[in-house]
Design an enzyme around this catalytic site. Structure first.
Site, mmCIF file in Angstrom:
data_model
loop_
_atom_site.group_PDB
_atom_site.id
_atom_site.type_symbol
_atom_site.label_atom_id
_atom_site.label_comp_id
_atom_site.label_asym_id
_atom_site.label_seq_id
_atom_site.Cartn_x
_atom_site.Cartn_y
_atom_site.Cartn_z
ATOM 1 N N SER A 150 0.830 -1.196 0.000
ATOM 2 C CA SER A 150 0.000 0.000 0.000
ATOM 3 C C SER A 150 0.875 1.261 0.000
ATOM 4 C CB SER A 150 -0.963 -0.040 1.185
ATOM 5 O OG SER A 150 -1.997 0.903 1.039
ATOM 6 N N ASP A 226 -10.110 -5.567 -3.506
ATOM 7 C CA ASP A 226 -9.531 -4.530 -2.648
ATOM 8 C C ASP A 226 -10.456 -3.316 -2.653
ATOM 9 O OD1 ASP A 226 -7.900 -2.372 -1.649
ATOM 10 O OD2 ASP A 226 -6.122 -3.551 -2.139
ATOM 11 N N HIS A 259 -7.299 -6.170 0.641
ATOM 12 C CA HIS A 259 -6.137 -5.337 0.954
ATOM 13 C C HIS A 259 -5.391 -5.818 2.195
ATOM 14 C CE1 HIS A 259 -4.041 -1.568 0.049
ATOM 15 N NE2 HIS A 259 -4.045 -1.240 1.331
#
Length: 281
Positions: A150, A226, A259
């Protein structure tokens, strides 16, 4: 520079350790974690993978949740996980108390705007100060890989693209690929770097890849479930930029994954093997 060992656990024949030290670059005390595989006790120096975590994380998330140590022990790979921002009472956080800026959200750049520029220089910390510390105190070679998730995936791509020759391998999970064009990036960049958007391009993987002097193969995994995929991560922007630049990119859209660290743990072995191949070449 001295290190204070604050914890130590044996894992897969090696050792997971956490250390505190004073960072001259960040102007505060910092904690980082290191996994030393069994080969670290056999003499000689080993390659190092630097892992950069995402928003709100610390050095602990990856080491406890990714399930990376078994394969790292097999491959003889040291893993180093720094914190995600400077910390301490002297370090300013988000004035609104939000989670996506300030403490835990350093974005792996060098801030130019006050009050952030006094402490938020995570790029220099990750690229220069921390590796020098690791290579001085552990059996670590100058063969370095970098990866992250991320915000940390953004950091890994940017660190590699901005510093040709510094790393031999790079990969990312769910990176913020085009921060100048997403809410997380725009908030952070406007505060850390100011309102001149031309300066933002120096910290955006999609902009940097067009001018990269080195074409390290990029491995990127992204889950197709995600929640941040369309608004924050934008892998299609990286894919297009890499295509235009002729930069080797393997972008894998993984069906059903989100995620979380469940996603990272599912594919971390592939990434460790990707790095080990390059670092042993």
């Amino acid at each position: 520079m001295s290190l204070e060992n604050i914890s130590c656990q044996k894992s897969f024949g090696g050792w997971h350790k956490r250390y505190r030290h004073r960072s001259d670059v960040l102007g505060c005390d910092m904690v980082f974690a290191v996994y030393l595989p069994p080969q670290a006790e056999q003499g000689g120096k080993l390659p190092v993978l630097y892992w950069l975590s995402g928003l709100t994380c610390t050095d602990e998330n990856f080491m406890q949740k990714a399930g990376a140590m078994r394969m790292a022990a097999e491959l003889g790979l040291i893993i180093v996980a720094p914190d995600t921002s400077p910390r301490g009472p002297e370090v300013p956080g988000d004035p609104d108390g939000a989670w996506d800026f300030g403490l835990g959200a350093g974005f792996y750049l060098n801030a130019t705007q006050e009050p952030w520029s006094r402490h938020y220089r995570m790029h220099d910390y990750v690229v220069q100060e921390l590796p020098a510390l690791v290579e001085a105190h552990f059996p670590a070679s100058e063969k370095r890989g970098i990866s992250g998730h991320s915000m940390g995936g953004h950091g890994a791509l940017v660190c590699a693209l901005r510093n040709p020759g510094r790393y031999q391998s790079v990969s990312a999970f769910s990176p913020i690929n085009n921060p100048i064009d997403c809410p997380w990036g725009q908030k952070a960049f406007s505060r850390y770097l100011g309102e001149d958007r031309s300066k933002w391009r120096e910290w955006d993987a999609c902009a940097l890849i067009a001018e990269a002097d080195e074409k390290l193969p990029l491995l990127v995994d992204q889950g197709d479930r995600d929640d941040f995929l369309a608004t924050q991560l934008k892998p299609e922007a990286l894919q297009q930029a890499a295509k235009l630049a002729g930069h080797p990119l393997t972008l894998r859209l993984q069906p059903g994954y989100d995620h979380s660290y469940f996603f990272i743990a599912s594919f971390i072995d592939d990434h460790l093997q990707h790095h080990a191949r390059a670092l042993s070449a």
